[in-house]
Design a protein around this motif. Structure first.
Motif, PDB file in Angstrom:
ATOM      1  N   GLY A  71      45.651  39.252  31.735  1.00  0.00           N
ATOM      2  CA  GLY A  71      44.208  39.290  31.994  1.00  0.00           C
ATOM      3  C   GLY A  71      43.925  40.308  33.078  1.00  0.00           C
ATOM      4  O   GLY A  71      44.856  40.842  33.697  1.00  0.00           O
ATOM      5  N   ARG A  72      42.654  40.585  33.281  1.00  0.00           N
ATOM      6  CA  ARG A  72      42.291  41.384  34.446  1.00  0.00           C
ATOM      7  C   ARG A  72      42.592  40.520  35.656  1.00  0.00           C
ATOM      8  O   ARG A  72      42.366  39.304  35.604  1.00  0.00           O
ATOM      9  CB  ARG A  72      40.794  41.683  34.421  1.00  0.00           C
ATOM     10  CG  ARG A  72      40.411  42.661  33.362  1.00  0.00           C
ATOM     11  CD  ARG A  72      38.918  42.643  33.180  1.00  0.00           C
ATOM     12  NE  ARG A  72      38.572  43.501  32.061  1.00  0.00           N
ATOM     13  CZ  ARG A  72      38.240  44.789  32.172  1.00  0.00           C
ATOM     14  NH1 ARG A  72      38.137  45.362  33.345  1.00  0.00           N
ATOM     15  NH2 ARG A  72      37.974  45.486  31.102  1.00  0.00           N
ATOM     16  N   ALA A  73      43.053  41.142  36.738  1.00  0.00           N
ATOM     17  CA  ALA A  73      43.417  40.353  37.922  1.00  0.00           C
ATOM     18  C   ALA A  73      42.277  39.402  38.294  1.00  0.00           C
ATOM     19  O   ALA A  73      42.510  38.229  38.615  1.00  0.00           O
ATOM     20  CB  ALA A  73      43.769  41.282  39.069  1.00  0.00           C
ATOM     21  N   PRO A 120      29.318  50.219  38.038  1.00  0.00           N
ATOM     22  CA  PRO A 120      30.132  51.303  37.478  1.00  0.00           C
ATOM     23  C   PRO A 120      30.628  52.284  38.533  1.00  0.00           C
ATOM     24  O   PRO A 120      29.962  52.540  39.531  1.00  0.00           O
ATOM     25  CB  PRO A 120      29.189  51.976  36.493  1.00  0.00           C
ATOM     26  CG  PRO A 120      27.832  51.522  36.821  1.00  0.00           C
ATOM     27  CD  PRO A 120      27.951  50.217  37.528  1.00  0.00           C
ATOM     28  N   LYS A 121      31.832  52.806  38.299  1.00  0.00           N
ATOM     29  CA  LYS A 121      32.417  53.806  39.190  1.00  0.00           C
ATOM     30  C   LYS A 121      32.439  55.124  38.434  1.00  0.00           C
ATOM     31  O   LYS A 121      32.515  55.141  37.217  1.00  0.00           O
ATOM     32  CB  LYS A 121      33.870  53.420  39.526  1.00  0.00           C
ATOM     33  CG  LYS A 121      34.017  52.050  40.123  1.00  0.00           C
ATOM     34  CD  LYS A 121      35.479  51.615  40.139  1.00  0.00           C
ATOM     35  CE  LYS A 121      36.002  51.179  38.790  1.00  0.00           C
ATOM     36  NZ  LYS A 121      36.325  49.773  38.636  1.00  0.00           N
ATOM     37  N   MET A 122      32.429  56.247  39.168  1.00  0.00           N
ATOM     38  CA  MET A 122      32.488  57.551  38.510  1.00  0.00           C
ATOM     39  C   MET A 122      33.928  58.023  38.470  1.00  0.00           C
ATOM     40  O   MET A 122      34.494  58.403  39.493  1.00  0.00           O
ATOM     41  CB  MET A 122      31.683  58.578  39.313  1.00  0.00           C
ATOM     42  CG  MET A 122      30.219  58.580  38.973  1.00  0.00           C
ATOM     43  SD  MET A 122      29.407  59.916  39.859  1.00  0.00           S
ATOM     44  CE  MET A 122      29.378  59.275  41.517  1.00  0.00           C
ATOM     45  N   GLY A 152      45.159  51.264  28.035  1.00  0.00           N
ATOM     46  CA  GLY A 152      44.849  52.318  28.989  1.00  0.00           C
ATOM     47  C   GLY A 152      43.478  52.047  29.568  1.00  0.00           C
ATOM     48  O   GLY A 152      42.875  51.003  29.319  1.00  0.00           O
ATOM     49  N   GLN A 153      43.006  52.987  30.342  1.00  0.00           N
ATOM     50  CA  GLN A 153      41.723  52.825  31.018  1.00  0.00           C
ATOM     51  C   GLN A 153      40.960  54.138  30.971  1.00  0.00           C
ATOM     52  O   GLN A 153      41.537  55.186  30.677  1.00  0.00           O
ATOM     53  CB  GLN A 153      41.949  52.489  32.491  1.00  0.00           C
ATOM     54  CG  GLN A 153      42.784  51.263  32.742  1.00  0.00           C
ATOM     55  CD  GLN A 153      42.854  50.941  34.218  1.00  0.00           C
ATOM     56  OE1 GLN A 153      43.102  51.832  35.039  1.00  0.00           O
ATOM     57  NE2 GLN A 153      42.636  49.693  34.564  1.00  0.00           N
ATOM     58  N   THR A 154      39.686  54.093  31.369  1.00  0.00           N
ATOM     59  CA  THR A 154      38.917  55.322  31.537  1.00  0.00           C
ATOM     60  C   THR A 154      39.634  56.221  32.547  1.00  0.00           C
ATOM     61  O   THR A 154      39.568  57.443  32.457  1.00  0.00           O
ATOM     62  CB  THR A 154      37.505  54.988  32.057  1.00  0.00           C
ATOM     63  OG1 THR A 154      36.968  53.975  31.210  1.00  0.00           O
ATOM     64  CG2 THR A 154      36.600  56.197  32.020  1.00  0.00           C
ATOM     65  N   GLU A 155      40.329  55.613  33.489  1.00  0.00           N
ATOM     66  CA  GLU A 155      41.021  56.349  34.550  1.00  0.00           C
ATOM     67  C   GLU A 155      42.299  57.033  34.060  1.00  0.00           C
ATOM     68  O   GLU A 155      42.888  57.826  34.787  1.00  0.00           O
ATOM     69  CB  GLU A 155      41.413  55.386  35.690  1.00  0.00           C
ATOM     70  CG  GLU A 155      40.260  54.861  36.526  1.00  0.00           C
ATOM     71  CD  GLU A 155      39.605  53.611  35.950  1.00  0.00           C
ATOM     72  OE1 GLU A 155      39.791  53.339  34.747  1.00  0.00           O
ATOM     73  OE2 GLU A 155      38.893  52.896  36.686  1.00  0.00           O
ATOM     74  N   THR A 156      42.772  56.665  32.872  1.00  0.00           N
ATOM     75  CA  THR A 156      44.065  57.150  32.392  1.00  0.00           C
ATOM     76  C   THR A 156      43.937  57.637  30.948  1.00  0.00           C
ATOM     77  O   THR A 156      42.880  57.565  30.358  1.00  0.00           O
ATOM     78  CB  THR A 156      45.093  55.991  32.372  1.00  0.00           C
ATOM     79  OG1 THR A 156      44.722  55.066  31.339  1.00  0.00           O
ATOM     80  CG2 THR A 156      45.162  55.261  33.690  1.00  0.00           C
TER      81      THR A 156
END
Ligand code: ATP
Ligand code: MG
Length: 551
Positions: free
Chosen positions: A442-444, A210-212, A344-348
């Motif tokens: 898909g995810r890359a 996981p990333k923060m 979308g993503q957690t980042e967006t």
């Protein structure tokens, strides 16, 4: 409320939306004061949160209640030494105390780190040290509390532990006693600037460590589009998003955009997901709007929907994974409702979506949200033509768009890897049709390279999903000496087909795929399983299947 932040609040077409969407960002914006307290001042009795649980408890909180409780909580947290910039982890499942706590922490200018209750001792140690967490507020259940206690000796930054009950073991403060005895709240002079970090998520870990993901205080305004337009909410809506509060999807669907739109947020605090229970809640409470990942809808369509009165339900949205067209069609047949997809993503915030003024194309995510400059680019960085696959990127040459994250906290390397030279790389691959609609591939990392072809898992999964035997499936690549990789399907069979698991059914499914999509994509390997490996947010972990096959 929404008119406070938008110059134009209704849109009739995508052209109108692109041209006229303008979000005004006030200085030193704070969701606690500028939205929650503002509602409480203007319409104190307005419904804010309708909370229910498995035991039949139910409570409707108004905005006046939310102001009162979040002030009490803020004052209590202040008394525990929490203030601007302090890191606080919330492990609160779907308890109502989550809403009290997150808003209280916003009011103090602290940084909230929501996390899942499935964390073990090791995960807690990792997180506390990665972010220098000062306080943990947790649901009072023995398993979580024990893990926190075990982790504590290895977490030197942690000064306070709080339990919301029912269990409050030694070493933990009692949340409810604390807020009841708290002194009247005094608002800090300078709680935050727009640039401070308000919220951090450890991403769900679908692919790796996981990333923060760090967001600033303006992030809630990025979700106006999520709540008011994609979810199509207004002041009469009762909205249910199915998500644990430890996952980014919770603030997408159970907080920011919904309250700015003035909707009442429905929370069902359940222990275990059962499709029938969700349908019963919609029936009992007259939920008007539902958002859930596709996995939930894949199970809902196997229920007898005629047992429930779902007539209150007017609008449904999906995100988190790609939606197989077969699920769209069946759900529409059963309920008359078109599932409106978003990406979308957690980042967006919401990055691509099917908006109310658009006709959905089943299997497509929709059109880019004009808040972001979205493009699809190839390996050389060139924008691809319609029909070609490319990575979804967000161009940031003109500065950080509202809603996009600040950085991966304390990880300049990973931030740079994902975001450099004015481009944020989502790591997801899609293609665009002639009308500009985006179609997820898909995810890359999940795209399969077989005999020179690039095969996206989603298309093959969708082909399999049109066969009545298949409830869910995951497509992955298995190493192969000749072809590099071959396509493998891991399949959960429907009840009626379980007894037929074997060679004959494998042949039938392979032929079905060959007929439904380009034959070279058919799965040469098929495995039947009882369930697929998933993240806590219900996403298929293809990486786990891949790793097992490579062992
Ligand atoms: P991690 O980054 O830790 O691997 P994660 O990417 O699953 O976890 P999230 O931020 O919750 O964590 O999920 C965002 C991802 O979910 C997107 O990058 C995309 O792969 C997938 N996703 C979201 N919406 C859609 C959609 N409509 N169609 C297909 N995939 C989607
Ligand atoms: Mg991700």
């Amino acid at each position: 409320m929404v008119e406070r932040f938008l110059s134009q609040t209704t849109f009739t077409s995508q052209e109108d939306f692109i041209k006229n969407l303008k979000i005004n960002v006030p200085e030193n914006f704070n969701f606690g004061y500028d939205v929650v307290d503002a509602w409480a001042a203007e319409q104190p009795d307005k419904n804010a949160l309708l909370w229910t649980n498995d035991q039949g408890e139910c409570h409707q909180y108004s905005f006046a209640d939310m102001k009162r409780y979040t002030d009490m909580t803020a004052s209590y947290f202040q008394s525990l030494g929490i203030g601007r910039g302090d890191m606080v982890m919330l492990i609160l499942k779907r308890r109502f105390e989550f809403w009290f706590s997150i808003i209280a922490l916003h009011k103090l200018g602290a940084t909230v780190i929501p996390a899942t209750h499935l964390l073990t001792k090791k995960d807690i140690v990792y997180r506390c040290n990665a972010a220098d967490i000062k306080m943990i507020v947790a649901a009072g259940e023995s398993v979580i509390l024990q893990h926190i206690k075990d982790a504590l000796p290895a977490c030197p930054s942690v000064e306070q532990l709080v339990s919301v009950g029912p269990e409050v073991p030694e070493g933990f403060q009692n949340f409810h006693k604390g807020i009841e005895n708290a002194a009247p709240f005094t608002r800090p002079k300078h709680a935050n600037t727009n640039d401070d970090i308000s919220l951090m998520y450890f991403t769900s870990g679908t692919t790796g460590e996981p990333k923060m993901v760090a967001h600033d205080f303006t992030y809630p305004l990025g979700h106006i589009v999520t709540g008011s337009f994609w979810h199509n909410l207004d002041e009469n809506s009762l909205h249910l998003t199915i998500a644990d509060t430890g996952w980014g999807k919770a603030v997408w669907g159970k907080l920011y955009g919904q309250w700015i739109a003035g909707a009442n947020i429905f929370v069902y605090d359940h222990e275990k997901f059962t499709p029938g229970d969700i349908l019963q809640k919609i029936h009992d409470y007259h939920v008007t709007s539902l958002c859930a990942p596709p996995t939930i809808f894949r199970f809902l369509i196997h229920e007898d929907l005629t047992k429930y009165d779902l007539s209150s339900l007017k609008y449904c949205t999906i995100a988190g994974e790609a939606l197989n067209p077969a699920v769209f069609d069946t759900f529409k047949k059963l309920t008359g409702i078109k599932l409106m997809e978003g990406f979308g993503q957690t980042e967006t915030t919401l990055t691509v979506a099917t908006m109310p003024w658009m006709e959905p194309k089943p299997g497509s995510m929709g059109l880019p949200n004009p808040q972001y400059d979205v493009d699809l680019i190839d390996h050389e960085g060139r924008s691809v033509e319609a029909g070609e696959q490319g990575q979804i990127v967000i161009r940031t040459n003109n500065g950080k768009p509202l809603g996009l994250f600040k950085e991966y906290y304390r990880d300049a390397e990973r931030t740079h890897e994902a975001w450099h030279d004015g481009i944020y790389y989502t790591g997801d691959v899609a293609w665009k049709d002639e009308d500009g609609y985006l179609w997820f591939v898909g995810r890359a990392d999940d795209v399969i390279k077989s005999s020179g072809y690039r095969i996206g898992p989603f298309e093959v999964e969708s082909a399999l999903m049109t066969h009545p035997a298949v409830v869910e499936c995951a497509i992955t690549g298995v190493p192969d000496e000749i072809r590099g990789q071959v396509v493998k399907a891991t399949i959960v069979l429907s009840k009626d087909y379980k007894i037929r698991a074997g060679e004959e059914l494998i042949k039938e499914l392979q032929n079905h795929v060959k007929k439904t999509t380009a034959p070279y994509k058919y799965p040469r390997v098929i495995e039947f399983v009882d369930e697929l490996p998933k993240t806590i947010s219900g996403k298929i972990r293809r990486v786990e299947i891949r790793n097992n096959d490579e062992k």
